[in-house]
Design an enzyme around this catalytic site. Structure first.
Site: not given
Length: 479
Positions: A279, A171, A147, A245
């Protein structure tokens, strides 16, 4: 493109390739290597060799190189931004802005490196001293999502490099091109070979090989909670450090005395940015009853002005990156509709010329949402907001905290004492009062509960790539 290992382009050892698909058109725009455990091992060993010299570089040298890399990002922002636009589908200006803002974070980390210091106590007796210093944790594996692929990479890379670590980045399969381009740009800007390597492949295949490899000492991951839990469990096998995260289901509380224009502007802007694909976006909104209908009206008006960008056209929001991500928005909208919610805006896939080949979902507002609806319990990662009335701010706080997630929270309230009390009560790593800004580069970012472990950004991010070391010194006192 190829993988970037030890300062050079390299194909997968298997020779296999993966397609990179443009979300807007469904067309293949490039291919990248389908890496495996052998490729991961090559990259990790290159990073290990490079670290032997990199960690001994004086901090001033590392800072100078990192600042040069940051400037190189700005110099190539349009080129990398165009690649990001193609692979992610987000409108081009926002992609370019991601590159330049990420460069700013590199500079912040460099500045924090200059502030690192050791300490030395006076000791218990003549000829005794105790030095507490810090050393780089080791080779780092950085696993990033689709994102904000460059921003979330810089969260990790910038801190690791300034701490003296070397990095192997993996990635997301959807957005590898911009990261690969950046690796070459950094190498050309003076970052030594092997300090920053990029491997590509499918997450579980190459990711598991990197996590279980004995050489790396830390895993830095941004992504879904389920994947984060699996990474944390696997990392215990070799006692790797982790920064995770993870998911969010962030709540906003709108009190009856709030500035409604400011509140609805901020919620609409933040809730639908990047088509909801991040997020810590607003996912659910609790509104005190006296202003509930007015908040709905203003949100519908403001969200209704946001436009989707068709292929070859202009607009505020791009497509969702793939069918899996799109399905969350569709499923949660359908679930709410079936359970009696009002769909004030959106709620179905956008089709027609310029939209049929991509997974476009318009800004969607779900009113009268209840706690049994998916929109109020599960992360959406799409442009859908659930909105519910409450009888008091305390009820809103209780409902906001009734979640396994704890990444972010938002409060709108003119009564400062009440607003601060709500902010302190929210179980979240970051909380905003009366507006929603981008997260600052200088302060810690991360989540509570199942939203993750550890913090990134600022000095807090750099410290997470360092180990404390205590040295006890003894010497003969000459006089």
């Amino acid at each position: 493109m190829e993988m970037f290992i030890d300062g050079a382009w390299r194909a997968a050892t298997s020779g296999e390739r993966l397609n990179v698909i443009a979300p807007a058109t469904g067309q293949v725009i490039d291919t990248v290597p389908h890496g495996n455990a052998s490729d991961a091992d090559l990259a990790i060993r290159a990073a290990e060799r490079a670290m032997a010299e990199w960690k001994r570089r004086p901090m001033a040298d590392r800072v100078a190189i990192q600042k040069t890399c940051a400037q190189a990002m700005r110099d190539h922002a349009e080129t990398v931004g165009n690649a990001l636009h193609a692979e992610l589908g987000r409108p081009l200006p926002a992609c370019i802005a991601e590159i330049t803002r990420s460069a700013d974070l590199l500079d912040v980390y460099a500045e924090e490196g200059l502030r690192l210091s050791a300490s030395m106590s006076l000791g218990a007796a003549p000829g005794e001293r105790t030095v507490v210093t810090r050393e780089p944790v080791g080779v780092v594996i950085a696993i990033t999502p689709f994102n904000y692929p460059i921003t979330l990479l810089m969260f990790k890379l910038g801190a690791a490099l300034i701490a003296g670590c070397t990095v192997v980045a993996k990635p997301a399969e959807d957005t590898p091109i911009s990261t690969l381009m950046l690796a070459e740009i950094f190498h050309s800007a003076g970052l030594p070979a092997g300090v920053f390597n990029v491997v590509t492949g499918k997450g579980r295949e190459i990711g598991t090989a990197m996590i279980e490899h004995p050489i790396p000492r830390k895993i830095a991951f941004t992504g879904g909670t389920a994947a984060g839990k699996a990474i944390a469990a696997a990392a215990t096998g070799t006692m790797k450090r982790v920064t995770l995260e993870l998911g969010g289901q962030s709540a906003a509380i709108v009190c009856a005395d709030a500035d409604l224009d400011k509140a609805t502007t901020a919620i609409a802007r933040h809730g639908f940015a990047n088509s909801g694909q991040f997020c810590y976006r607003v996912n659910r909104v609790f509104v005190e009853r006296p202003v509930y209908e007015e908040v709905l009206r203003r949100l519908a008006e403001k969200a209704g002005k946001l436009t989707l960008q068709p292929v070859g056209g202009e607009g505020d929001l791009g497509p969702l990156v793939n069918e899996k991500i799109y399905s969350n928005s569709a499923l949660q909208s359908d679930d709410a509709r079936e359970k009696g919610a009002r769909i004030l805006l959106g709620g179905t896939r956008q089709t027609g010329p310029g939209f049929d080949d991509g997974f476009y979902f318009p800004p969607t507002l779900i009113a009268d949402a209840t706690q049994d609806m998916l929109i109020m319990r599960e992360e959406t990662f799409g442009p859908v907001l659930g909105i519910a009335p409450v009888d008091s701010a305390q009820e809103a706080l209780d409902l906001a905290n009734r979640s396994r997630y704890g990444l972010a929270g938002f409060v709108f309230c003119r009564d400062l004492a009440k607003g601060l009390t709500l902010c302190e009560g929210l179980e979240a790593g970051s909380v905003w009062l009366n507006d929603i800004h981008r997260s600052s580069h200088y302060v810690p970012f991360g989540g509570m509960k199942e939203s993750g472990l550890g913090r990134e950004k600022g000095r807090y991010g750099v410290e997470s790539y360092l180990e404390y070391k205590t040295m006890y010194l003894s010497y003969e006192v000459p006089i």
